[in-house]
Design a protein around this motif. Structure first.
Motif, short mmCIF file in Angstrom:
data_model
loop_
_atom_site.label_atom_id
_atom_site.label_comp_id
_atom_site.label_asym_id
_atom_site.label_seq_id
_atom_site.Cartn_x
_atom_site.Cartn_y
_atom_site.Cartn_z
N ASP A 245 -34.72 -47.59 11.44
CA ASP A 245 -35.46 -48.35 10.28
C ASP A 245 -35.36 -49.91 10.44
O ASP A 245 -35.90 -50.38 9.34
CB ASP A 245 -34.74 -47.77 9.00
CG ASP A 245 -33.42 -48.21 8.80
OD1 ASP A 245 -32.60 -48.72 9.72
OD2 ASP A 245 -32.64 -47.84 7.85
N GLU A 246 -34.76 -50.53 11.38
CA GLU A 246 -34.71 -51.88 11.38
C GLU A 246 -36.08 -52.65 11.72
O GLU A 246 -36.64 -52.11 12.64
CB GLU A 246 -33.51 -52.33 12.42
CG GLU A 246 -32.15 -52.59 11.99
CD GLU A 246 -31.75 -50.90 11.82
OE1 GLU A 246 -30.55 -50.77 11.15
OE2 GLU A 246 -32.10 -50.22 12.42
N ILE A 247 -36.24 -53.38 10.96
CA ILE A 247 -37.69 -54.30 11.31
C ILE A 247 -37.17 -55.75 11.77
O ILE A 247 -37.08 -56.68 10.94
CB ILE A 247 -38.40 -54.43 9.90
CG1 ILE A 247 -38.78 -52.64 9.29
CG2 ILE A 247 -39.82 -55.13 10.38
CD1 ILE A 247 -39.69 -53.01 7.97
N PRO A 248 -37.46 -55.87 12.88
CA PRO A 248 -36.99 -57.15 13.48
C PRO A 248 -37.38 -58.60 12.86
O PRO A 248 -36.87 -59.41 12.56
CB PRO A 248 -37.19 -57.32 14.84
CG PRO A 248 -37.21 -55.82 15.43
CD PRO A 248 -37.80 -55.05 14.07
N TRP A 249 -38.96 -58.68 12.75
CA TRP A 249 -39.48 -59.73 12.06
C TRP A 249 -40.45 -59.05 11.12
O TRP A 249 -41.55 -58.61 11.39
CB TRP A 249 -40.35 -60.48 13.44
CG TRP A 249 -41.08 -61.55 12.71
CD1 TRP A 249 -41.00 -62.25 11.26
CD2 TRP A 249 -41.77 -62.66 13.74
NE1 TRP A 249 -41.90 -63.29 11.36
CE2 TRP A 249 -42.12 -63.63 12.61
CE3 TRP A 249 -41.89 -62.83 14.99
CZ2 TRP A 249 -42.83 -64.77 13.20
CZ3 TRP A 249 -42.43 -63.98 15.53
CH2 TRP A 249 -43.05 -64.72 14.58
N ASN A 302 -48.50 -60.72 21.06
CA ASN A 302 -48.97 -59.51 21.75
C ASN A 302 -47.48 -58.45 22.09
O ASN A 302 -47.42 -57.37 21.94
CB ASN A 302 -50.08 -59.55 22.59
CG ASN A 302 -50.40 -58.03 23.11
OD1 ASN A 302 -50.14 -57.82 24.29
ND2 ASN A 302 -51.13 -57.22 22.34
N LYS A 303 -46.80 -59.44 22.91
CA LYS A 303 -45.56 -58.77 23.44
C LYS A 303 -44.70 -58.35 22.33
O LYS A 303 -44.07 -57.05 22.49
CB LYS A 303 -44.83 -59.81 24.32
CG LYS A 303 -43.65 -59.31 24.79
CD LYS A 303 -42.93 -60.47 25.82
CE LYS A 303 -41.59 -59.86 26.47
NZ LYS A 303 -40.94 -60.98 27.15
N LEU A 304 -44.52 -59.11 21.53
CA LEU A 304 -43.80 -58.65 20.40
C LEU A 304 -44.26 -57.15 19.72
O LEU A 304 -43.39 -56.44 19.15
CB LEU A 304 -43.66 -59.77 19.25
CG LEU A 304 -42.83 -61.09 19.79
CD1 LEU A 304 -42.73 -61.99 18.40
CD2 LEU A 304 -41.48 -60.76 20.43
N TRP A 305 -45.61 -57.59 19.22
CA TRP A 305 -46.19 -56.03 18.84
C TRP A 305 -46.09 -54.91 19.39
O TRP A 305 -45.59 -53.79 19.05
CB TRP A 305 -47.64 -56.62 18.50
CG TRP A 305 -48.45 -55.56 18.04
CD1 TRP A 305 -49.07 -54.36 18.57
CD2 TRP A 305 -48.45 -54.96 16.66
NE1 TRP A 305 -49.67 -53.46 17.76
CE2 TRP A 305 -49.14 -53.84 16.35
CE3 TRP A 305 -48.02 -55.63 15.30
CZ2 TRP A 305 -49.57 -53.23 15.25
CZ3 TRP A 305 -48.36 -54.96 14.07
CH2 TRP A 305 -49.02 -53.82 14.02
N GLU A 306 -46.34 -54.94 20.80
CA GLU A 306 -46.33 -54.03 21.69
C GLU A 306 -44.58 -53.42 21.91
O GLU A 306 -44.63 -52.08 21.93
CB GLU A 306 -46.86 -54.40 23.27
CG GLU A 306 -48.30 -54.69 23.21
CD GLU A 306 -48.98 -53.27 22.83
OE1 GLU A 306 -48.78 -52.08 23.14
OE2 GLU A 306 -50.28 -53.39 22.09
N GLU A 307 -43.77 -54.08 21.67
CA GLU A 307 -42.42 -53.62 21.63
C GLU A 307 -41.85 -53.31 20.27
O GLU A 307 -40.70 -53.03 20.18
CB GLU A 307 -41.71 -54.66 22.52
CG GLU A 307 -42.02 -54.85 23.88
CD GLU A 307 -41.02 -55.69 24.76
OE1 GLU A 307 -39.89 -55.80 24.41
OE2 GLU A 307 -41.53 -56.41 25.69
N GLY A 308 -42.74 -53.24 19.20
CA GLY A 308 -42.23 -52.80 18.12
C GLY A 308 -41.56 -54.19 17.32
O GLY A 308 -40.52 -53.51 16.36
N ASP A 311 -43.23 -56.28 12.14
CA ASP A 311 -43.40 -55.31 11.17
C ASP A 311 -44.69 -54.55 11.38
O ASP A 311 -45.78 -55.32 11.51
CB ASP A 311 -43.39 -55.87 9.79
CG ASP A 311 -43.26 -54.89 8.64
OD1 ASP A 311 -43.89 -53.71 9.15
OD2 ASP A 311 -42.64 -55.23 7.69
N PRO A 312 -44.96 -53.21 11.72
CA PRO A 312 -46.30 -52.81 11.77
C PRO A 312 -47.26 -53.08 10.48
O PRO A 312 -48.41 -52.96 10.80
CB PRO A 312 -46.24 -51.32 11.89
CG PRO A 312 -44.50 -51.12 11.55
CD PRO A 312 -43.95 -52.31 11.84
N ASP A 313 -46.65 -53.36 9.69
CA ASP A 313 -47.50 -53.54 8.24
C ASP A 313 -47.77 -55.24 8.14
O ASP A 313 -48.15 -55.44 6.94
CB ASP A 313 -46.66 -53.10 7.05
CG ASP A 313 -46.71 -51.68 7.25
OD1 ASP A 313 -47.61 -50.96 7.49
OD2 ASP A 313 -45.62 -51.25 6.78
#
Length: 571
Positions: A245-249, A302-308, A311-313
């Motif tokens: 459940d951790e959201i890095p950024w 994009n690298k940060l996004w692809e590796e989760g 925050d997806p929101d």
């Protein structure tokens, strides 16, 4: 997350992004550059070097000291914006104090903040103008339109001898002079002068509790930042038993504090959000999407996004939604106004990040506020005593004027008209005896002490001014002092000027108005698509560059370059 769920989220994001109609990337909330304007028809023949001999100056004006302003009383009418609803200017201590000190009686014309933009246009269209406007907002475009082109605002050059403190500030700082000088060589407003120690234009925080638990140091470059986010993602940092459940950024791309700026600054381009930047290697203005580093920025995000790690929101949630996650101890890093805003339960949980460099051993970059914010005080053509007004406003460039406007008097001092002054608690902090209709110190400042509207002409109060007046420097509140001290250590030393709040010529402004919205709407939409993988950077980037050129990005950049070179020549 399964591929099916991830694909659905990306599709939803693309649809959401396609519905966006406003572009915030090039329109920094604190940056008026896209609204700046200029012109070629001058309504004044005054020059920057114009001055008057003492024999021609108004004999009623005191030229020997800041106070009083005039020997015989003078009355003026000044419009101000009410920072808060239900404000009564007649209650304000500042107007009483200023009249006593200056011998100038001000009849304040109050304008509600929500009505300002409409009232401003109406007042100038109907010529229903006060003598001056104090702490109201005028963009560079409006200064040129109302001043140089229409003549409703007067040029102030010929009155600088009445404002020796402001004049000295211009002579001491070439950047300040450049910032306030219009293309015709005139100055149409007295600005707010920004002081580095008092301004913090961009703030980004990392969860220090999580760093300590991870045994990691605060990151200082992009690779270290990536590794921190990666660790946050893969471990149960909040200790609730759920490692997922951790959201890095996190943050709010639309409403928040310009999350993207952290990475752009690390690449050497000082900005809080705008795509109008200065190339650090050439000191030339650049439209960032045309620079090769923009592709590197997209690849990193994009690298940060692809590796989760994002925050997806982040592209769709509101500031309130993001802050709810932060308050639940789910967030590892975010841009926000203060550490205690991110995690109210413990203001020490989040600390300001170090200014990042792109690579290990590289040069960190952090945005520095513009040297001034124009439009803070203007004099209209209806003023019968513009010389008196210039002398009056000059007090804001002194210790006494700045301290009294921002902080009011001390209890039972000679300045404490109406017994509204500050007392000191055991920690040396100032506080007031709040009336029943006042809920907090900020409301007291805005409704009882001074017509504060988030800005002030001249200087802000600062430690040197307190000392100059022989007063104790009031400490910041503990929760503010915590993060501000770290900010001054980790960010301020690496501050570099952003693209300035330049004046554009009338033709340049017309062209910018034509280009900016469609260009930047497209860039914003495509940037989000590249980051979330809805558009491939490898196969789609060249097409993107071709399209922004069709949308006249190169012409836009040429105007940025021209205006920046003019700005530098005014130093």
């Amino acid at each position: 997350m399964s591929k099916t769920k991830k694909g659905s989220r990306v599709t939803a994001l693309v649809l959401s992004l396609a519905m966006l109609s406003t572009f915030a990337i090039g329109c920094d909330k604190t940056d008026n550059q896209a609204q700046s304007s200029g012109g070629t028809t001058s309504q004044s023949t005054s020059s920057q070097d114009a001055s008057q001999t003492e024999s021609t100056l108004n004999p009623n004006i005191n030229l020997d000291s800041t106070f009083p302003v005039v020997k015989d009383p003078v009355e003026v009418e000044i419009a101000v914006i009410a920072a808060l609803p239900n404000t009564d200017q007649n209650r304000m201590w500042f107007w009483k104090w200023a009249e006593k000190k200056t011998n100038v009686t001000v009849e304040p014309v109050q304008i509600e903040s929500s009505a300002w933009e409409e009232r401003k246009q109406l007042m100038f269209a109907t010529d229903q103008l006060p003598d001056a406007f104090l702490h109201c907002t005028f963009t560079n475009a409006e200064l040129l339109s109302f001043g140089q082109i229409e003549g409703s605002l007067i040029a102030l050059n010929d009155y600088l001898d009445y404002a020796p403190n402001f004049k000295a500030a211009l002579e001491a700082d070439p950047l300040l002079k450049a910032n306030v000088t219009a293309p015709d060589g005139n100055i149409y407003s007295v600005p707010t002068v920004m002081q580095v120690s008092n301004t913090k234009p961009y703030r980004f925080f990392v969860n220090a509790d999580w760093l300590e638990k991870a045994g990691m140091d605060m990151p200082k470059n992009l690779d270290e930042f990536y590794k921190v986010l990666k660790y946050f993602k893969e471990n149960d940092m909040n200790g609730n038993g759920d490692p997922n459940d951790e959201i890095p950024w996190s943050g709010s791309w639309e409403e928040g504090y310009y999350e993207r700026a952290l990475i752009i600054n690390a690449m050497g381009f000082s900005t809080t959000n705008s795509n109008s930047v200065i190339d650090p290697e050439t000191d030339t203005a650049v439209y960032f999407p045309l620079h090769p580093k923009y592709r590197d920025y997209l690849k990193y995000m994009n690298k940060l996004w692809e590796e989760g790690l994002l925050d997806p929101d982040i592209f769709t949630q509101t500031q309130v939604q993001y802050q709810a996650k932060a308050a639940s101890n789910l967030i590892g890093a975010a841009a926000d106004s203060a550490s205690y805003i991110i995690y109210p339960e413990d203001y020490t949980a989040f600390e300001p990040i170090w200014a990042l460099s792109e690579t290990e051993g590289g040069t960190p970059t952090w945005p520095q506020d513009a040297v001034s914010s124009n439009g803070s005080f203007v004099i209209t053509k209806n003023a019968k005593n513009p010389d008196v007004l210039m002398k009056w406003v000059d007090m804001f460039f002194t210790a006494e004027g700045a301290i009294r406007f921002w902080n009011g008097p001390e209890k039972d001092s000679e300045d404490d008209i109406g017994s509204v002054g500050a007392m000191y608690n055991e920690n040396g902090q100032r506080y007031h005896d709040l009336p029943q209709d006042i809920n907090n110190e900020w409301e007291y400042n805005c409704k009882v002490l001074s017509p504060i509207n988030g800005r002030a002409v001249g200087y802000y109060s600062n430690d040197a001014f307190w000392t100059e007046l022989g007063l104790s420097i009031p400490p910041a509140a503990e929760n503010d002092a915590f993060w501000q001290d770290l900010y001054l250590e980790r960010n301020t030393p690496y501050a570099k000027p952003m693209y300035p709040n330049v004046f554009y010529s009338e033709d340049e402004q017309r062209t910018i108005n034509e280009i900016s919205m469609p260009l930047e709407d497209y860039v914003k939409n495509m940037e989000a698509k590249f980051i979330i993988g809805a558009e491939s950077i490898d196969s789609g980037y060249d097409k993107f560059i071709q399209q922004i050129k069709v949308l006249r990005a190169e012409e836009y950049q040429d105007i940025l370059i021209s205006a920046y070179e003019t700005y530098k020549s005014n130093k």
